[in-house]
Scaffold this active site. Structure first.
Site, PDB file in Angstrom:
ATOM      1  N   THR A  88     102.305  23.389  44.984  1.00 52.09           N
ATOM      2  CA  THR A  88     100.912  23.358  45.427  1.00 52.09           C
ATOM      3  C   THR A  88     100.030  22.590  44.447  1.00 52.09           C
ATOM      4  O   THR A  88     100.333  22.537  43.243  1.00 52.09           O
ATOM      5  CB  THR A  88     100.378  24.805  45.542  1.00 52.09           C
TER       6      THR A  88
ATOM      7  N   TYR B 234      98.588  32.915  41.377  1.00 53.44           N
ATOM      8  CA  TYR B 234      99.308  32.165  42.420  1.00 53.44           C
ATOM      9  C   TYR B 234      99.776  30.815  41.865  1.00 53.44           C
ATOM     10  O   TYR B 234     100.958  30.456  41.951  1.00 53.44           O
ATOM     11  CB  TYR B 234      98.412  31.968  43.644  1.00 53.44           C
TER      12      TYR B 234
HETATM   13  N1  LIG Z   1      99.193  26.616  53.650  1.00 50.22           N
HETATM   14  C1  LIG Z   1      98.816  25.801  52.660  1.00 50.22           C
HETATM   15  O1  LIG Z   1      97.772  25.107  52.740  1.00 50.22           O
HETATM   16  C2  LIG Z   1      99.688  25.659  51.432  1.00 50.22           C
HETATM   17  C3  LIG Z   1      99.238  24.813  50.394  1.00 50.22           C
HETATM   18  C4  LIG Z   1     100.041  24.682  49.265  1.00 50.22           C
HETATM   19  C5  LIG Z   1     101.261  25.347  49.171  1.00 50.22           C
HETATM   20  N2  LIG Z   1     101.658  26.158  50.183  1.00 50.22           N
HETATM   21  C6  LIG Z   1     102.960  26.847  50.041  1.00 50.22           C
HETATM   22  O2  LIG Z   1     103.730  26.585  51.203  1.00 50.22           O
HETATM   23  C7  LIG Z   1     104.569  27.699  51.504  1.00 50.22           C
HETATM   24  C8  LIG Z   1     104.403  28.097  52.953  1.00 50.22           C
HETATM   25  O3  LIG Z   1     103.025  28.390  53.207  1.00 50.22           O
HETATM   26  P1  LIG Z   1     102.555  28.817  54.653  1.00 50.22           P
HETATM   27  O4  LIG Z   1     101.107  28.471  54.777  1.00 50.22           O
HETATM   28  O5  LIG Z   1     103.526  28.314  55.659  1.00 50.22           O
HETATM   29  O6  LIG Z   1     102.673  30.400  54.508  1.00 50.22           O
HETATM   30  P2  LIG Z   1     103.229  31.490  55.556  1.00 50.22           P
HETATM   31  O7  LIG Z   1     102.789  32.818  55.044  1.00 50.22           O
HETATM   32  O8  LIG Z   1     102.860  31.110  56.942  1.00 50.22           O
HETATM   33  O9  LIG Z   1     104.802  31.338  55.391  1.00 50.22           O
HETATM   34  C9  LIG Z   1     105.553  32.014  54.396  1.00 50.22           C
HETATM   35  C10 LIG Z   1     106.825  32.524  55.066  1.00 50.22           C
HETATM   36  O10 LIG Z   1     107.659  33.116  54.067  1.00 50.22           O
HETATM   37  C11 LIG Z   1     108.078  34.403  54.517  1.00 50.22           C
HETATM   38  N3  LIG Z   1     108.285  35.237  53.321  1.00 50.22           N
HETATM   39  C12 LIG Z   1     107.343  35.563  52.384  1.00 50.22           C
HETATM   40  N4  LIG Z   1     107.900  36.346  51.441  1.00 50.22           N
HETATM   41  C13 LIG Z   1     109.220  36.512  51.782  1.00 50.22           C
HETATM   42  C14 LIG Z   1     110.303  37.216  51.205  1.00 50.22           C
HETATM   43  N5  LIG Z   1     110.145  37.933  50.089  1.00 50.22           N
HETATM   44  N6  LIG Z   1     111.513  37.158  51.814  1.00 50.22           N
HETATM   45  C15 LIG Z   1     111.682  36.445  52.952  1.00 50.22           C
HETATM   46  N7  LIG Z   1     110.688  35.756  53.558  1.00 50.22           N
HETATM   47  C16 LIG Z   1     109.461  35.792  52.971  1.00 50.22           C
HETATM   48  C17 LIG Z   1     106.967  34.896  55.414  1.00 50.22           C
HETATM   49  O11 LIG Z   1     107.368  35.894  56.348  1.00 50.22           O
HETATM   50  C18 LIG Z   1     106.531  33.609  56.109  1.00 50.22           C
HETATM   51  O12 LIG Z   1     107.290  33.365  57.267  1.00 50.22           O
HETATM   52  C19 LIG Z   1     104.197  28.791  50.507  1.00 50.22           C
HETATM   53  O13 LIG Z   1     105.165  28.794  49.477  1.00 50.22           O
HETATM   54  C20 LIG Z   1     102.855  28.356  49.978  1.00 50.22           C
HETATM   55  O14 LIG Z   1     102.637  28.804  48.675  1.00 50.22           O
HETATM   56  C21 LIG Z   1     100.907  26.333  51.308  1.00 50.22           C
END
Ligand SMILES: NC(=O)c1ccc[n+]([C@@H]2O[C@H](COP(=O)([O-])OP(=O)(O)OC[C@H]3O[C@@H](n4cnc5c(N)ncnc54)[C@H](O)[C@@H]3O)[C@@H](O)[C@H]2O)c1
Length: 328
Positions: free
Chosen positions: A120, A145
């Site tokens: 991120t 985070y």
């Molecule tokens: N959304 C954004 O703008 C953004 C920006 C930068 C980084 N990210 C990173 O991208 C990744 C995905 O983000 P997102 O927006 O799709 O989030 P999201 O919450 O929609 O997806 C995360 C997924 O991981 C699963 N998960 C979480 N903990 C778990 C565990 N312990 N065991 C098994 N499954 C688990 C959740 O059920 C979910 O399906 C994350 O790592 C986040 O930090 C997102």
């Protein structure tokens, strides 16, 4: 060079993971989605196989990797709310860091060498004097985070040196938009991301949208962020996996996934109002601590190393796709 055909997408039921699964399938990969459904959705799992499981379950992960002859992992599973990480840091270090160790150990057990990791822009923290943000900056997160993601990058780098892991950390800026075919989209609960919140306001689900600070040193006084279409992000993962296939063992790379262009909060609100043809009521609020005026990526490393360029990340396409999904 062996070809990577079977991919394990950990966290593939979530927002970015579900789009990436679709992109991997379109690129000819076979996908196993592994997710505990804590924030993800079963109906957003598009893999050939779905396994419900915990990131910290090393034995189960190794079994899944061996059974499905997995050759590469894409790792999305994490807690993602920076604000929550400030009040409950241990759950972030547990879920995002300690559990990732179990995944990496399972990869060793099953002799899987390639991993693409969701990092991120939060690893850069508040280095506002250095816009656009480039990978040459040192990591300086300002919340647990961001620290949790920076720690995993460090762990990946050490594992690359020690065990021959091939790792690519993709540092996303603001993921936005939805699958242009409406098969999946953004469904965080609670939702904290700007575009879905503005859309909910246009839909009448929310009364107003708060604009935190109108006195920043930007042309209209509101914060500027780099919005990247989730479909472009998904393609970045396919490019990173393909890139790793051509690398020697023991490598770690990090690249920003952003456009290099920013939009202000007011520009985004106006785009939603225009595309939805609905009024969006704005309330002015105080600045939030830790919110820099401008956060924009320098995407040149991803451009050069991965031959990756965003194709749908203009504000109009992002908002049109997000609006269509929100009304599907
Ligand atoms: N959304 C954004 O703008 C953004 C920006 C930068 C980084 N990210 C990173 O991208 C990744 C995905 O983000 P997102 O927006 O799709 O989030 P999201 O919450 O929609 O997806 C995360 C997924 O991981 C699963 N998960 C979480 N903990 C778990 C565990 N312990 N065991 C098994 N499954 C688990 C959740 O059920 C979910 O399906 C994350 O790592 C986040 O930090 C997102």
């Amino acid at each position: 060079m062996s070809s990577t055909k079977n991919i394990l997408v950990v966290g593939g039921a979530g927002y970015i993971g579900s789009h990436t699964t679709l992109a991997l399938k379109e690129a000819g990969y076979t996908v196993v989605v592994y997710d505990n459904l804590s924030t993800g959705h079963r109906d957003a799992c598009f893999g050939d196989v779905f396994v419900e499981g915990e990131l910290k379950d090393r034995a189960k992960l190794a079994e899944v990797m061996e059974k499905h002859e997995i050759e590469g992992v894409v790792h999305f599973a994490a807690l993602i709310e920076a604000g929550v990480s400030v009040v409950d840091p241990l759950s972030f270090y547990q879920n995002n860091v300690a559990s990732t160790l179990a995944l990496l150990e399972a990869m060793q057990d099953a002799n899987v060498k390639r991993i693409v990791f969701s990092s991120t822009a939060a690893v850069y923290g508040d280095q506002t004097t250095s816009s656009p943000l480039s990978e040459t900056l040192s990591k300086a997160p300002i919340n647990p985070y961001g620290h949790s993601k920076a720690m995993v990058e460090t762990i990946l780098e050490s594992a690359a040196t020690a065990y021959g892991l091939q790792a690519f950390a993709l540092r996303y800026f603001n993921a936005a938009g939805a699958d242009p075919e409406c098969r999946t989209g953004e469904r965080h609960d609670p939702e904290t991301h700007l575009i879905p919140l503005i859309i909910q306001t246009a839909q009448g689900v929310r009364e107003h949208i708060s604009v935190f600070g109108k006195d920043y040193e930007t042309p209209d006084g509101t914060c500027i962020r780099d919005y990247i279409h989730v479909y472009d992000l998904a393609e970045g993962h396919v490019a990173a996996l393909n890139f790793l296939q051509g690398q020697n063992t023991g490598c770690f790379h990090a690249a920003n996934l952003g456009t290099g262009q920013g939009y202000s909060v007011l520009q985004v609100i106006n785009a939603v109002a225009e595309i939805s043809k609905k009024p969006v009521k704005i309330i002015e609020a105080e600045r939030r601590p830790g919110d820099p005026a401008v956060l924009v990526a320098d995407p040149s490393v991803a451009n050069q190393l991965l031959n990756w360029r965003p194709m749908r990340s203009d504000l109009k396409s992002i908002v049109e796709d997000a609006w269509r999904f929100a009304n599907a």
